[in-house]
Design a protein around this motif. Sequence first.
Motif, PDB file in Angstrom:
ATOM      1  N   UNK A 134       5.233  -6.768  -4.349  1.00 10.64           N
ATOM      2  CA  UNK A 134       4.838  -6.447  -2.978  1.00 10.64           C
ATOM      3  C   UNK A 134       3.376  -6.015  -2.925  1.00 10.64           C
ATOM      4  N   UNK A 135       2.753  -6.255  -1.777  1.00 15.48           N
ATOM      5  CA  UNK A 135       1.389  -5.786  -1.561  1.00 15.48           C
ATOM      6  C   UNK A 135       1.449  -4.498  -0.731  1.00 15.48           C
ATOM      7  N   UNK A 136       0.890  -3.430  -1.280  1.00 17.06           N
ATOM      8  CA  UNK A 136       0.987  -2.119  -0.653  1.00 17.06           C
ATOM      9  C   UNK A 136      -0.271  -1.795   0.147  1.00 17.06           C
ATOM     10  N   UNK A 137      -0.077  -1.011   1.199  1.00 14.64           N
ATOM     11  CA  UNK A 137      -1.196  -0.502   1.985  1.00 14.64           C
ATOM     12  C   UNK A 137      -1.297   1.005   1.799  1.00 14.64           C
ATOM     13  N   UNK A 138      -2.489   1.526   2.088  1.00 12.48           N
ATOM     14  CA  UNK A 138      -2.725   2.958   1.936  1.00 12.48           C
ATOM     15  C   UNK A 138      -2.169   3.716   3.133  1.00 12.48           C
ATOM     16  N   UNK A 139      -1.499   4.840   2.833  1.00 15.20           N
ATOM     17  CA  UNK A 139      -0.936   5.679   3.885  1.00 15.20           C
ATOM     18  C   UNK A 139      -1.808   6.885   4.175  1.00 15.20           C
ATOM     19  N   UNK A 140      -1.743   7.892   3.310  1.00 12.64           N
ATOM     20  CA  UNK A 140      -2.526   9.105   3.546  1.00 12.64           C
ATOM     21  C   UNK A 140      -2.944   9.742   2.225  1.00 12.64           C
ATOM     22  N   UNK A 192      -5.793  15.953 -11.293  1.00 13.30           N
ATOM     23  CA  UNK A 192      -4.974  14.769 -11.545  1.00 13.30           C
ATOM     24  C   UNK A 192      -4.686  14.090 -10.223  1.00 13.30           C
ATOM     25  N   UNK A 193      -4.236  12.882 -10.302  1.00 17.12           N
ATOM     26  CA  UNK A 193      -3.866  12.161  -9.083  1.00 17.12           C
ATOM     27  C   UNK A 193      -2.590  11.375  -9.322  1.00 17.12           C
ATOM     28  N   UNK A 194      -1.882  11.094  -8.277  1.00 18.91           N
ATOM     29  CA  UNK A 194      -0.701  10.237  -8.369  1.00 18.91           C
ATOM     30  C   UNK A 194      -0.655   9.347  -7.138  1.00 18.91           C
ATOM     31  N   UNK A 195      -0.055   8.179  -7.316  1.00 17.66           N
ATOM     32  CA  UNK A 195       0.184   7.267  -6.191  1.00 17.66           C
ATOM     33  C   UNK A 195       1.668   7.309  -5.892  1.00 17.66           C
ATOM     34  N   UNK A 196       1.999   7.732  -4.694  1.00 15.71           N
ATOM     35  CA  UNK A 196       3.399   7.926  -4.306  1.00 15.71           C
ATOM     36  C   UNK A 196       3.798   6.871  -3.284  1.00 15.71           C
ATOM     37  N   UNK A 197       4.811   6.076  -3.632  1.00 18.14           N
ATOM     38  CA  UNK A 197       5.301   5.032  -2.735  1.00 18.14           C
ATOM     39  C   UNK A 197       6.354   5.633  -1.804  1.00 18.14           C
ATOM     40  N   UNK A 198       6.172   5.453  -0.526  1.00 19.59           N
ATOM     41  CA  UNK A 198       7.172   5.933   0.428  1.00 19.59           C
ATOM     42  C   UNK A 198       8.444   5.093   0.288  1.00 19.59           C
ATOM     43  N   UNK A 199       9.595   5.751   0.231  1.00 19.31           N
ATOM     44  CA  UNK A 199      10.853   5.004   0.034  1.00 19.31           C
ATOM     45  C   UNK A 199      11.070   3.939   1.108  1.00 19.31           C
ATOM     46  N   UNK A 200      11.543   2.794   0.653  1.00 24.40           N
ATOM     47  CA  UNK A 200      11.896   1.685   1.531  1.00 24.40           C
ATOM     48  C   UNK A 200      10.712   1.146   2.329  1.00 24.40           C
ATOM     49  N   UNK A 201       9.490   1.347   1.829  1.00 31.47           N
ATOM     50  CA  UNK A 201       8.306   0.838   2.508  1.00 31.47           C
ATOM     51  C   UNK A 201       7.357   0.217   1.491  1.00 31.47           C
TER      52      UNK A 201
END
Length: 211
Positions: A134-140, A192-201
């Motif tokens: 999937x191609x992800x977009x930036x949220x916040x 530190x940083x993390x990339x968090x994927x919103x569930x079901x999105x």
Amino acid sequence: PLVLGRGCTECDVQSILNLNVRPMYEKRGFLNLQFAGVAAQGTTFRVTIEEGHTYNLRTVRFAGDELPEKSLLDVARFNLGKLAEWDRLQEGLDRMSSYLRGLGYLTANLQPQRALSDEAGGVVDLTVAIQQGARFTFGELRFEGLDAESERRARLLWKLRPGAAMDGNYPDQYLKALFDAKVLPRTVRNVNRSISIRPQTQVADVVVMCH
């Protein structure tokens, strides 16, 4: 060559050879290395190595749907017709993976498959099977551990806008910018940083943790 160890099995030795010896040969183009014999002599194993010959890179092909093939080849910088130094080829694959992450394909998976031929003194045809995902977009952007004023100044350096393709390489570049701009309090020792994927999105948030 001798491999020394205590309580090793032949399987252990094969693993050691594949992890430590094979890469030394493959970086010099010996892609068909064979460990012809592993003979135990007490706690010592004697290994017979058949190097074979070196291989040149003949072709690179892709397997996958709707791939930006020209751009991938451009960033990989494979040297067709030259010695197939496997570590250099792997570096090219890593650049391809980074390129896809930059486009928002955070879970892209690349699997190289090589076909060896003794034609023309030894050539290898490389096929790269790619699952872009999937191609992800930036949220916040979220911060943890910063006071309000420091967070305000830190946010001014963030360039990625909500809804844009989630450049998976950008968070690390952003952390470098934070340190270069010296906007963090002196009390902050680790970031530190993390990339968090919103569930079901297909939306990814970035969390910056300051301690």
